[in-house]
Design a protein around this motif. Structure first.
Motif: not given
Length: 273
Positions: A41-42, A44-46, A48-50, A57, A59-60
């Motif tokens: 999940l981290l 994908v988040w990293e 997808a939101a970069r 937004v 990122v982690p």
């Protein structure tokens, strides 16, 4: 025949350690699954939101850096201690009130008839709607936050305690009467042990509601603690730093939930099949 029995005994004894290790192996597998899911999940988040707007937004990796900075300057630790001191006091008071009222309602029909409509109504009511009224009555300081936490957390404890008390096996109560046990002994030796797993379940539910109440109270009253950090950094569009207290709240909620689960498992072993 004797050799066959000996071989069976050896086979059984050899299989016992393997059987005993199965729960540990299962727990390790589940833990690895949880960690793997979190990492996925981290990641994908990293990725997808970069390319997203950093003001909106985070990122982690940015959240990790911001969390470290807030830890180094002491701001995050100070806010955590402020929030937890309020939460612990409110949760303890709510637990005591909930257990006492729950036992009274579960063992006395008159008390139950009087309080049950109000307990059900307040539990179902969106309690956030009462916060402005509470602020008029008790102000916007420490007392207001404690009151809000108690109001959110007390009803699950009451309801589960009543359920536990009312579901005591009548067979055990009859045994107590047969041995001429006093009312106090019946409460202490029969009703309380039987109701404890239900109380623990109520505390687990109240824990989550209490944490929500803590953050809501800090949003709407004194703007302090972890909730205050979230509000202040969100207003300043420092999204990564706003996520840092959210991360702390999530970790604290998980840690406290695990603690209550351990208590629930400790007193709920008799319910396992």
């Amino acid at each position: 025949m004797q050799r066959s029995a000996q071989a069976s005994a050896v086979s059984k004894s050899a299989g016992e350690p393997e059987a005993a290790s199965d729960p540990n192996r299962q727990r390790r597998r589940e833990r690895l699954l949880q960690i793997g899911t979190l990492v996925l999940l981290l990641a994908v988040w990293e990725f997808a939101a970069r390319d997203a707007n950093k003001l909106l937004v985070a990122v982690p990796s940015d959240i990790a850096v911001a969390t470290w900075e807030l830890l180094l300057n002491g701001e995050l630790l100070s806010a955590t201690l402020d929030s937890m001191s309020t939460f612990v006091l409110g949760f303890v008071i709510a637990s005591i009130i909930g257990i006492v009222v729950g036992f009274a309602m579960g063992t006395n029909r008159t008390v139950e008839v009087i309080l049950d409509p109000y307990i059900n109504a307040l539990y179902a009511m969106p309690l956030v709607a009462l916060i402005p009224i509470l602020m008029l009555w008790v102000g916007i300081g420490f007392l207001a936050k404690i009151t809000i936490i108690i109001l959110f957390a007390v009803f699950p404890v009451i309801i589960n305690t009543v359920t536990g008390v009312k579901n005591v096996d009548r067979h055990y109560l009859d045994i107590g009467k047969a041995f001429m046990a006093s009312r106090f002994m019946v409460y202490r030796q029969i009703i309380a042990p039987y109701a404890l797993p239900y109380v623990a379940s109520g505390l687990r539910i109240a824990l989550g509601r209490g944490i929500i109440a803590m953050i809501v109270a800090e949003f709407l009253t004194s703007i302090s603690g972890l909730g205050g950090l979230i509000i202040n950094y969100t207003n300043a569009f420092e999204t990564a730093k706003a996520f840092a207290p959210v991360l702390v709240v999530a970790l604290l909620a998980n840690a406290l939930t695990v603690l209550v689960q351990k208590v629930e498992e400790r007193f709920g072993r008799w319910r396992r099949r």
